[in-house]
Design an enzyme around this catalytic site. Structure first.
Site, PDB file in Angstrom:
ATOM      1  N   SER A 150       0.823  -1.212   0.000  1.00 38.53           N
ATOM      2  CA  SER A 150       0.000   0.000   0.000  1.00 38.53           C
ATOM      3  C   SER A 150       0.855   1.260   0.000  1.00 38.53           C
ATOM      4  CB  SER A 150      -0.869  -0.007   1.255  1.00 38.53           C
ATOM      5  OG  SER A 150      -1.374   1.273   1.518  1.00 38.53           O
ATOM      6  N   TYR A 174      -1.545   0.033  10.561  1.00 42.38           N
ATOM      7  CA  TYR A 174      -1.881  -0.607   9.279  1.00 42.38           C
ATOM      8  C   TYR A 174      -0.703  -0.488   8.300  1.00 42.38           C
ATOM      9  CZ  TYR A 174      -3.423  -1.025   4.508  1.00 42.38           C
ATOM     10  OH  TYR A 174      -3.499  -1.375   3.187  1.00 42.38           O
ATOM     11  N   LYS A 178       2.151  -3.369   6.591  1.00 41.42           N
ATOM     12  CA  LYS A 178       2.503  -3.519   5.175  1.00 41.42           C
ATOM     13  C   LYS A 178       4.028  -3.462   5.009  1.00 41.42           C
ATOM     14  CE  LYS A 178      -1.511  -4.203   3.567  1.00 41.42           C
ATOM     15  NZ  LYS A 178      -1.844  -5.441   2.842  1.00 41.42           N
TER      16      LYS A 178
END
Ligand code: WQD
Length: 378
Positions: A150, A174, A178
């Site tokens: 991402s 989050y 990644k």
């Protein structure tokens, strides 16, 4: 096109029933070169999506399809949670050692704000599950993976548009999950350079839906992302007014800028990445060492602000959006616009669908499915 006699390559897609996953599965079926297996726990997806993908693929079959072409439209689906190691192992056991050619790993929790409230859940679901998946893949001699990463790995980038060489500095749990998974895969490829091939795809902001209106973004509960929320507001599924999270950013109109690309272009990028993992691919030729791991941005290279998107959706839906400007949302950064040059050069990636098409396809999905997937039994 399918080389006659060449057996279908089995590809496991984790999160295959989701918004991105279902469009990736559609693109795989469209080639008729792959046999798709999907693992999904339906935490944020509906099984209906893959029933419809299979239907779309069947409609694309030639007059008198071969058995193999017919078989390529049948998706093997497993309702399975990636954190349950034994359940995942059962799927690989079903196909045996070497039975699965490669994995496209999309399944993850992805709400930036939520990740700051329940970080452990995010680390377990996004990181531990990925490590377990890689261990099981190794056990079953499946050593090719396309990983869904991402743009949030860049945090607040030092400059935009953002090249892949930008330091990785995520500031939400989050985004950190990644970065961690990219690192795990990178280290694995360095540890066993002649065994593993892997690519990370750093998604910018996917939008839109397949033009048939049969599949689209259908988050469970109120949408957190801007585009599906604007669609829900325009069709009355969300009653309250749009709240714009801040207009005091250093951008052309003060609201955050993002790089929106059509979900089908994003999905096509996964096909290019998968093909780049094949032995005959040249994508790793100029790698700095013999590890076969690379990361690519998947974006258009065009930044659009929140208010630009509201205007684009006003045109597409005819809905006269009203909005309140409120405070900034935690974790938001001013501008995430991709430099897509590397993927364009090395994968042949491009994202031709324009903003008007993204909004038209999103609205078509929304109006054809006023209750999303939830409403209809297939
Ligand atoms: C876009 C802009 C908001 C809602 C998403 C995913 C993230 C990652 C990248 C997967 C932002 C603004 C939004 C609203 C608003 N995806 N906004 N009011 O934040 O770029 O991240 O895509 O890796 O997981 O969350 O997308 O659509 O949430 O927000 O003003 O009600 O719209 O502040 O500037 P974002 P988004």
């Amino acid at each position: 096109s399918t080389q006659t006699g060449e057996p279908l390559r089995r590809v496991l897609v984790t999160g295959g029933a989701g918004y991105i996953g279902s469009h990736v599965v559609f693109k795989l079926l469209e080639t008729r070169r792959y046999k798709v297996i999907s693992i999904d726990n339906h935490h944020n997806s509906y099984p209906t999506s893959l029933v419809r993908v299979s239907k779309l693929a069947k409609e694309l079959l030639p007059e008198n399809p071969t058995e193999q072409e017919k078989d390529s439209t049948v998706i093997d689906t497993f309702t399975c949670d990636l954190t349950k190691r034994d359940d995942v192992r059962k799927v690989f056991e079903h196909y045996g050692k070497g039975g699965i050619w490669g994995v496209i790993h999309i399944a993850a929790y992805k709400a930036v704000g939520e990740s700051t409230q329940i970080p452990l859940t995010y680390y377990e679901n996004n990181v531990s599950a990925t490590v377990q998946l890689l261990q099981i893949m190794s056990e079953y001699d499946c050593t090719r993976i396309v990983y869904s990463s991402s743009a949030t790995v860049y945090g607040t980038p030092p400059k935009v548009p953002i090249p892949e060489t930008t330091r990785l500095q995520a500031d939400s749990p989050y985004g950190k999950t990644k970065v961690m998974c990219e690192t795990v895969i990178d280290d694995l490829c360095h540890a066993e350079p002649h065994r593993w091939r892997a690519l990370s795809l750093r998604y910018f902001n996917p939008a839109g839906a397949h033009p048939s209106g049969l599949i689209g973004e259908e988050p469970r509960g109120r949408p957190g992302n801007l585009l599906p929320l604007l669609a829900h507001i325009a069709c009355g599924r969300v009653k309250d007014q749009l709240q714009v999270f801040g207009n005091d950013y250093p951008t052309h109109d003060g609201t955050c800028v993002r790089d929106y690309l059509h979900v089908l272009d994003l999905a096509a990028g996964h096909l290019l990445a998968l093909d780049a993992l094949a032995p005959e691919s040249k994508v790793f030729d100029n790698a700095p060492d013999d590890a076969r791991y690379k990361a690519y941005n998947l974006g258009k290279g065009k930044g659009m602000s929140v208010l630009d998107m509201v205007e684009a959706m006003r045109k597409a839906t005819g809905y006269d959006y009203k909005y309140d400007i409120i405070g900034r949302r935690r974790g938001d950064v001013p501008d995430l616009t991709a430099d897509p040059a590397l993927a364009e050069k090395e994968l042949g990636f491009h994202a031709p669908h324009d903003l008007e098409t993204m909004c038209r396809d999103l609205w078509n999905w929304q109006t054809k499915n006023p209750d999303g997937y939830g409403g209809q039994a297939e």
